[in-house]
Write an enzyme that holds these catalytic residues in place. Structure first.
Site, short mmCIF file in Angstrom:
data_model
loop_
_atom_site.label_atom_id
_atom_site.label_comp_id
_atom_site.label_asym_id
_atom_site.label_seq_id
_atom_site.Cartn_x
_atom_site.Cartn_y
_atom_site.Cartn_z
N SER A 32 0.86 -1.18 0.00
CA SER A 32 0.00 0.00 0.00
C SER A 32 0.90 1.23 0.00
O SER A 32 2.05 1.16 0.43
CB SER A 32 -0.87 0.00 1.27
OG SER A 32 -1.48 1.26 1.44
N ARG A 33 0.33 2.35 -0.47
CA ARG A 33 1.09 3.60 -0.35
C ARG A 33 1.21 3.99 1.11
O ARG A 33 2.03 4.82 1.47
CB ARG A 33 0.38 4.71 -1.15
CG ARG A 33 0.25 4.41 -2.63
CD ARG A 33 -0.63 5.43 -3.31
NE ARG A 33 -1.98 5.41 -2.76
CZ ARG A 33 -2.95 6.25 -3.10
NH1 ARG A 33 -2.71 7.18 -3.99
NH2 ARG A 33 -4.15 6.16 -2.56
N TYR A 64 4.67 0.26 -3.79
CA TYR A 64 4.42 -0.77 -4.80
C TYR A 64 5.75 -1.30 -5.36
O TYR A 64 5.90 -2.49 -5.63
CB TYR A 64 3.55 -0.22 -5.93
CG TYR A 64 2.17 0.28 -5.48
CD1 TYR A 64 1.62 -0.07 -4.25
CD2 TYR A 64 1.42 1.11 -6.31
CE1 TYR A 64 0.37 0.38 -3.85
CE2 TYR A 64 0.16 1.56 -5.92
CZ TYR A 64 -0.36 1.21 -4.69
OH TYR A 64 -1.60 1.66 -4.30
N HIS A 70 -3.43 1.43 -13.09
CA HIS A 70 -3.06 0.05 -13.40
C HIS A 70 -1.71 -0.03 -14.11
O HIS A 70 -0.93 -0.96 -13.88
CB HIS A 70 -4.11 -0.59 -14.35
CG HIS A 70 -5.41 -0.91 -13.69
ND1 HIS A 70 -6.51 -1.36 -14.40
CD2 HIS A 70 -5.82 -0.86 -12.39
CE1 HIS A 70 -7.52 -1.57 -13.57
NE2 HIS A 70 -7.13 -1.26 -12.34
N LYS A 108 -9.65 -5.17 -14.25
CA LYS A 108 -10.26 -4.59 -15.44
C LYS A 108 -10.60 -3.13 -15.22
O LYS A 108 -10.86 -2.76 -14.08
CB LYS A 108 -11.49 -5.37 -15.88
CG LYS A 108 -12.40 -5.91 -14.77
CD LYS A 108 -13.04 -5.03 -13.74
CE LYS A 108 -13.93 -3.90 -14.10
NZ LYS A 108 -14.54 -3.21 -12.95
N ASP A 119 -15.99 0.91 -15.96
CA ASP A 119 -16.13 0.18 -14.70
C ASP A 119 -17.01 -1.06 -14.84
O ASP A 119 -16.63 -2.14 -14.39
CB ASP A 119 -16.67 1.07 -13.58
CG ASP A 119 -16.40 0.41 -12.23
OD1 ASP A 119 -15.21 0.30 -11.88
OD2 ASP A 119 -17.34 -0.04 -11.57
N1 LIG Z 1 -13.47 -7.86 -10.49
C1 LIG Z 1 -14.43 -7.15 -9.92
O1 LIG Z 1 -15.56 -7.61 -9.73
C2 LIG Z 1 -14.12 -5.76 -9.50
C3 LIG Z 1 -14.95 -5.14 -8.56
C4 LIG Z 1 -14.60 -3.89 -8.13
C5 LIG Z 1 -13.50 -3.25 -8.68
N2 LIG Z 1 -12.73 -3.86 -9.62
C6 LIG Z 1 -11.57 -3.19 -10.19
O2 LIG Z 1 -10.56 -3.12 -9.20
C7 LIG Z 1 -9.88 -1.86 -9.24
C8 LIG Z 1 -9.92 -1.25 -7.85
O3 LIG Z 1 -11.26 -1.08 -7.47
P1 LIG Z 1 -11.68 -1.03 -5.91
O4 LIG Z 1 -13.15 -0.88 -5.88
O5 LIG Z 1 -11.05 -2.14 -5.18
O6 LIG Z 1 -11.01 0.36 -5.49
P2 LIG Z 1 -10.67 0.89 -4.02
O7 LIG Z 1 -11.42 0.13 -2.99
O8 LIG Z 1 -10.83 2.36 -4.10
O9 LIG Z 1 -9.12 0.50 -3.81
C9 LIG Z 1 -8.16 0.86 -4.72
C10 LIG Z 1 -6.80 0.84 -4.04
O10 LIG Z 1 -5.90 1.40 -4.97
C11 LIG Z 1 -4.90 2.15 -4.29
N3 LIG Z 1 -4.64 3.42 -4.99
C12 LIG Z 1 -3.51 3.71 -5.66
N4 LIG Z 1 -3.56 4.93 -6.17
C13 LIG Z 1 -4.74 5.45 -5.82
C14 LIG Z 1 -5.36 6.70 -6.03
N5 LIG Z 1 -4.76 7.68 -6.72
N6 LIG Z 1 -6.58 6.90 -5.51
C15 LIG Z 1 -7.20 5.92 -4.80
N7 LIG Z 1 -6.65 4.69 -4.58
C16 LIG Z 1 -5.43 4.48 -5.07
C17 LIG Z 1 -5.38 2.32 -2.87
O11 LIG Z 1 -4.49 1.56 -2.10
P3 LIG Z 1 -3.32 2.22 -1.19
O12 LIG Z 1 -3.58 3.68 -1.09
O13 LIG Z 1 -3.49 1.48 0.07
O14 LIG Z 1 -2.05 1.91 -1.90
C18 LIG Z 1 -6.73 1.70 -2.80
O15 LIG Z 1 -6.93 0.89 -1.68
C19 LIG Z 1 -10.57 -1.05 -10.33
O16 LIG Z 1 -9.80 -1.03 -11.49
C20 LIG Z 1 -11.89 -1.78 -10.60
O17 LIG Z 1 -12.28 -1.76 -11.95
C21 LIG Z 1 -13.02 -5.11 -10.01
#
Ligand SMILES: NC(=O)c1ccc[n+]([C@@H]2O[C@H](COP(=O)([O-])OP(=O)(O)OC[C@H]3O[C@@H](n4cnc5c(N)ncnc54)[C@H](OP(=O)(O)O)[C@@H]3O)[C@@H](O)[C@H]2O)c1
Length: 344
Positions: free
Chosen positions: A50-51, A72, A93, A111, A192
């Site tokens: 994590s950051r 990272y 990504h 994705k 999304d």
């Molecule tokens: N497969 C699925 O069903 C599914 C479902 C939901 C989302 N997704 C995909 O997964 C990815 C993440 O979605 P999520 O819903 O898990 O997001 P999230 O809960 O907001 O988490 C994203 C993580 O990315 C990191 N990050 C790095 N740079 C960032 C920035 N500038 N702003 C915010 N966060 C940042 C953060 O971790 P740290 O700050 O701790 O490093 C954060 O915990 C997306 O690309 C989405 O399309 C897939």
């Protein structure tokens, strides 16, 4: 993993051993992935980055990761990490994915792989140049219902597929700073959730030749809802709906010359596949069989994870089920949809 390959020659990262995964970006979906790893054979969660070091420590404690990193890059450089799962917002990504591939670490990236075709191309090029495995994490394709759907199509159970209808939508509370609505994080319905019905339409009907899209924009300028009508190679058609403004049932249907396949909602993670075959009768098509395939499952990510393990064990650079050509084509279609809507 050194020499570039044309898709089949890279050596496995851990011949005969369990894959030690490292997670980049411990947010919502990273927790779901960690659960998938617990249910999957052939790999373990070994590290998380994590950051924020405190967030990495909390996630490692909750999900049982042996190692945690405050950046990272440190996770990518960790010699005990065999493969990297990238779970940051879309716009973030590319950087960790390219860095991991250049370090010879296989990557499963959430994705959509890149936020636009150019970024997607850079990521695919990093895989090609390093000869290292990369897959866009379209986990739906590995679920039992999707495996059954592919089998039914291959067996021509419903004849020739001619049309796909697929929709996905939920009412997201508007927050200009959330990744769903923030253009800087790659917000918008198409990237999304539209990616799921679009990939289904392509899975069934092949490449898209023509796109007609309409929809609405959120105040930030990202697409809030979209309806896309697609013409596929061979003249077949699909209609895809994605919405961040409406709660939709999230179902999908494949209409064929001799029946139809139905995926219940949510179509990105259906628990079953309904197969209806029809025959002509004087009153129109008559249902001659109605079967439900695929057993209910817990979790869901484990199927995708085990597929990646199998690809790595075989030394593949890309997945035969979610190949780079599909990722590239998806990126191009999503860009066309967003351009027609005038989305930021
Ligand atoms: N497969 C699925 O069903 C599914 C479902 C939901 C989302 N997704 C995909 O997964 C990815 C993440 O979605 P999520 O819903 O898990 O997001 P999230 O809960 O907001 O988490 C994203 C993580 O990315 C990191 N990050 C790095 N740079 C960032 C920035 N500038 N702003 C915010 N966060 C940042 C953060 O971790 P740290 O700050 O701790 O490093 C954060 O915990 C997306 O690309 C989405 O399309 C897939």
């Amino acid at each position: 993993m050194g020499a570039p390959t044309n898709g089949t020659a890279a050596p496995p990262p851990v011949p005969g051993g369990a894959v030690r995964w490292g997670i980049v970006g411990p947010g919502h979906i990273a927790g779901v992935f960690a659960q998938g790893l617990r249910l999957a054979r052939g790999g373990t969660l070994h590290a998380v980055a994590s950051r924020d070091p405190a967030r990495a420590a909390a996630f490692a404690a909750e999900h049982g990761a042996a190692r945690r990193h405050g950046s990272y890059d440190d996770l990518i450089a960790d010699p005990e990490v065999d493969a990297v799962y990238v779970a940051t917002p879309h716009a973030h990504h590319a950087a960790p994915t390219v860095a991991a591939l250049r370090a010879g670490k296989p990557v499963l990236c959430e994705k959509p792989l890149g936020i636009d075709p150019a970024t997607t191309e850079q990521m695919l090029a990093a895989s090609a140049d390093s000869g290292t495995f990369l897959m866009e994490a379209l986990w739906s394709r590995f679920l039992p219902a999707y495996v059954a759907l592919r089998d039914e199509l291959a067996a021509h159970t419903i004849g020739r597929p001619e049309h796909v209808e697929a929709e996905l939508g939920f009412r997201a509370s508007y927050d200009a700073g959330h990744r769903l609505f923030d253009p800087a994080l790659g917000g918008g319905a198409t990237l999304d959730i539209g990616v799921y019905p679009l990939q289904l339409a392509m899975l069934v009907l092949g490449p898209v030749e023509d796109v007609t899209a309409s929809g609405s924009l959120a105040p930030t300028g990202v697409d809030a809802s979209v309806v896309a009508e697609l013409r596929h190679a061979g003249g077949t058609t699909s209609r895809v709906v994605a919405s961040l403004t409406e709660d939709l049932p999230g179902t999908a249907q494949v209409l064929g010359t001799h029946g139809r396949l139905e995926l219940p909602g949510p179509m990105y993670a259906p628990q079953a596949l309904r197969v209806l075959t029809t025959a002509a009768s004087p009153d129109g098509p008559e249902i001659v069989s109605d079967t439900t395939l695929a057993a209910p499952f817990e979790g869901g990510m484990q199927f995708q994870v085990e597929h990646v393990h199998a690809c790595l064990a075989q030394g593949l650079r890309e997945s035969p089920v979610m190949p780079h050509a599909v990722t590239r084509h998806l990126a191009s279609v999503m860009a066309q949809v967003r351009r027609q809507l005038g989305a930021v």
